[in-house]
Design an enzyme around this catalytic site. Sequence first.
Site, PDB file in Angstrom:
ATOM      1  CG  HIS A 275      -2.162  -1.232   1.593  1.00 38.72           C
ATOM      2  ND1 HIS A 275      -3.113  -1.989   0.307  1.00 38.72           N
ATOM      3  CD2 HIS A 275      -2.055  -1.969   2.171  1.00 38.72           C
ATOM      4  CE1 HIS A 275      -3.249  -2.530   0.421  1.00 38.72           C
ATOM      5  NE2 HIS A 275      -3.152  -2.823   2.069  1.00 38.72           N
ATOM      6  CG  ASP A 326      -5.107  -5.902   0.112  1.00 38.36           C
ATOM      7  OD1 ASP A 326      -5.507  -6.975   1.007  1.00 38.36           O
ATOM      8  OD2 ASP A 326      -5.559  -5.453   0.207  1.00 38.36           O
TER       9      ASP A 326
END
Length: 459
Positions: A275, A326
């Site tokens: 991220h 993810d």
Amino acid sequence: MENRTLFAQMALLPEGWCQDVLFEVSPAGDFVAVTAGAEPGGAYRLAGPAIPGMPNLHSHAFQRAIAGLAEHAADPSDSFWTWREVMYGFVRSLTPDQVEAIATQLYIEMLKAGYTAVGEFHYLHHDPEGRPYAERSEMAKRLLAAARATGIGITLLPVLYGYGGFGGQPANEGQRRFLNTPEDLLRIVEELRAETKGEGQAAVGLAPHSLRAVTPESLAEALEGWRALDPLAPVHIHVSEQIREVEDCLDWSGRRPVAWLLSEVEVDARWCLIHATHMDAAETSGLAASGAVAGLCPATEANLGDGLFPAPPYMEAGGAWGIGSDSHVSVSPVEELRWLEYGQRLVLHRRNVLRPADGGHVGGYLYRSALKGGAQALGRPLGALAPGRRADLVVLDGQAPTLTGKTGEALLDALIFAGNANPVRDVMVGGKWQVRDGAHRAEAEASQAYRVALAVLAG
């Protein structure tokens, strides 16, 4: 019987698009020779353009089963943090058999979409009461079994999760299945290393969950033990995903998360920072200079309201990056790459933002960059149709409406920006065909097991 020689009329090689390419694949599943301008001879002829398979550098496999179940707007302040509570509730009763069934279904979806390797960021270690299984690596080995059954390459990343917030705050009940000391986590790593020794399709790394889930002391202990086992293995960490996370880190340490990591830990090319959404200019340039990979998951980051990664300055500074799916609200490398670019267009109010420094095709830049960063992050020889790399290859359907008439760089532009139909026809991983004519050999059986698992969980 697998094909040891392959012939493509058009293929994306490290030097660019080439015509009449002959591939030779070893019994171990590596490319031993790749020759452009060759004669096909008796080689198996690929049915369309060939491109390298995409590494998926960040996956929580069990979360595939909750995709779409957290979209009911019951709270006007819904956020990542409220979604997390839904996820915690879901994992309370998951069994090893269910995790394996979910992962098997997911990995087939990945292969059919053109992902040929996955980084499994695995923190669901223990039973529902938080007790270790008789074999500590039981859950991780179920993920490995799913990868072996489907044929996808895997880098297992057992997660160190010890606390519920910065500064060693106690974990909550929803996190009890995740918790390990560094010593116990390293036992899981050792079991997995023994299980996968000499296996070309698998690797093992380490993943401190986040700075909020470790202390400086437990992080240092885990990294010291990890380096003793394998100093070259990858290490992944969630960082700066949410603004609240940044604020809490500032309250705890006086520094932002990426700044803390860069100053307190030897962050280098072995690292992947997942991220890294909220970075200031100094963090952005510092991460780029470190050689680490930024692990970007645009579909999940959008779904959770994380924010947008500072892609233009990071890429202008030469930073490495790759993509992951993810939480698996989307299982498509095309969608991840498309929304990485589209997010920047929406913020900057212009087009063709992420591109080579001297200009050129956006699609090719995105695809090549994600290949390179993904291979680096997974610690395996992936990401290129070249001698010494794994024979991970995707054959596109050149007759698909979105690709018709496209060649070379225009083909990659069309792949990413010209529609939603999946143009992946065939997929080879480690020298073995796993998807043929858009179908995976095990998908019917896997789908049935997945439906059974979800029916039980829904009950």
